[in-house]
Design an enzyme around this catalytic site. Structure first.
Site, PDB file in Angstrom:
ATOM      1  N   CYS A 188      56.780   4.994  28.113  1.00 27.91           N
ATOM      2  CA  CYS A 188      55.686   4.989  27.141  1.00 27.91           C
ATOM      3  C   CYS A 188      54.539   5.889  27.607  1.00 27.91           C
ATOM      4  CB  CYS A 188      55.186   3.569  26.915  1.00 27.91           C
ATOM      5  SG  CYS A 188      56.350   2.538  26.009  1.00 27.91           S
ATOM      6  N   HIS A 195      49.686   3.413  24.332  1.00 25.31           N
ATOM      7  CA  HIS A 195      48.902   2.208  24.601  1.00 25.31           C
ATOM      8  C   HIS A 195      47.888   2.438  25.714  1.00 25.31           C
ATOM      9  CE1 HIS A 195      51.102   1.195  28.345  1.00 25.31           C
ATOM     10  NE2 HIS A 195      52.202   1.569  27.706  1.00 25.31           N
TER      11      HIS A 195
END
Length: 381
Positions: A240, A224
């Site tokens: 992440c 992301h």
């Protein structure tokens, strides 16, 4: 920005930029209209030319791309500024420039840009991440009319205790302007730090997921963007993978559902370019379970098997020295041993014909090394 402000920003980056969900349903798209659209995140820092590292792959034998560069910092530059402008991560610049103040390098200070990239040992397919290098590679297949290409981007990864996992995955969902559903564990951590978070963070400038999200079939893990691009290239997330806003936007447009993702942890990488053999070494991650000797033995064996290079005891010492330096700068290895000088260096703002000669580069780097040694000696007194 004053020097004290720069130091404050450096301190806050790690504590603030750790908001990635590890829950299976960590985000939702705004397609249903339940949350408002976010404001665009600025694509580049203060007008510097934006460099995108994209290379044709015409020869399967070539695994080294790009060229090391040297630039001169401006008075207002920080490593975070320079890194984003040249498609690098913060730690990449720190590793390549020991002894230089990353928050106040100073006008005229020469900065080595490690913009020569050695592909990790992995199938050239879809997305490949080397978390040791904090770098992502996206492979575009060849067509009847176009050669294959590789694009590479710096990434932020999971910090100690929230490590980004290795393994294989696929992209199973995509979203623009996602809402972030904050896991209970992350909310607890922030609450104990005096920085409470809501259960749901809507799209907008306060959302740490940024504007684009690619969800993996590794439960809870995402690729992301970020609302704090200064953290890209560092260990700042809850596992992440974070990219600059402009990089995740480009990757989002290219990588479809089902795109294969490979995540490896290779502190030492090796490859070929124009019959030159290169090595690059990155600092071993703090929570890498392998000790240095095990890592060196694994790396030496892999290089021997795949490249038929580095077979003697002295060659093992070359690897040990390279790993100890952890510079991340691709280094040519010859029959005489380690060549510490980059083969070609230029400022991207200069036309190719203005590139310095190898002799000029060698003199420049020797001078930089002497200055670094002198500064180190002075600090030890």
């Amino acid at each position: 920005m004053t020097h004290m402000q720069r130091l404050l920003v450096a301190t806050l980056i790690v504590s603030v930029l750790s908001g990635c969900s590890l829950m299976r349903e960590g985000f939702s798209s705004r397609a249903g209209g339940a949350v408002p659209a976010s404001e665009p995140v600025p694509a580049v820092f203060d007008g510097q030319p934006r460099v995108v590292h994209e290379f044709d792959i015409g020869d399967d034998a070539q695994t080294v791309f790009g060229n090391v560069q040297i630039i001169e910092a401006r008075d207002s530059d920080t490593f975070s500024d320079i890194a984003r402008s040249y498609g690098l991560g913060y730690d990449e610049l720190v590793n390549a420039n020991p002894g230089v103040d990353p928050w106040l390098p100073g006008a005229g200070t020469r900065i080595v840009l490690p913009t020569q990239f050695v592909l990790p040992e992995a199938e050239r397919r879809g997305i490949v991440l080397n978390i040791a290098a904090k770098r992502l590679y996206y492979f575009v297949p060849a067509t009847d009319s176009e050669p294959g290409r590789v694009l590479t981007y710096p990434i932020g990864i999971g910090r100690v205790g929230w490590a980004t996992p290795t393994g294989s995955a696929e992209i199973i969902a995509k979203a623009v302007d996602p809402a972030w559903y904050v896991p209970a564990s992350v909310r607890k951590e922030h609450r104990e730090a005096g920085d409470p978070l809501p259960a749901v963070v809507p799209p907008g400038p306060n959302n740490p997921l940024g504007r684009h999200v690619l969800k993996l079939d590794m439960p809870g893990y995402l690729l992301h963007g970020t609302n704090q691009p200064y953290g890209v290239g560092m260990r700042v997330s809850h596992g992440c993978v974070r990219l600059y806003p402009e990089d995740i936007e480009a990757l989002y447009a290219m990588a479809g559902l089902g795109t294969h993702v490979t995540i490896v942890n290779q502190p030492i990488v090796a490859g070929w370019r124009d019959r030159e053999f290169y090595l690059a070494a990155y600092p071993r991650l703090e929570d890498d379970a392998r000790d240095e000797q095990t890592l060196l033995a694994e790396s030496l064996a892999a290089i021997q098997d795949r490249h038929f290079m580095l077979r003697g005891e002295s060659d093992g010492q070359v690897l040990a020295e390279l790993l100890a330096s952890g510079s991340g700068v691709a280094t040519a290895v010859t029959d005489a041993g380690l060549t510490t000088k980059p083969l070609y260096v230029r400022n991207v703002a200069a036309p190719p014909q203005d590139a310095p000669s190898r002799e000029e580069i060698a003199e420049l780097l020797d001078e930089m090394m002497r200055e670094t040694d002198a500064a180190t000696a002075a600090g030890a007194q």
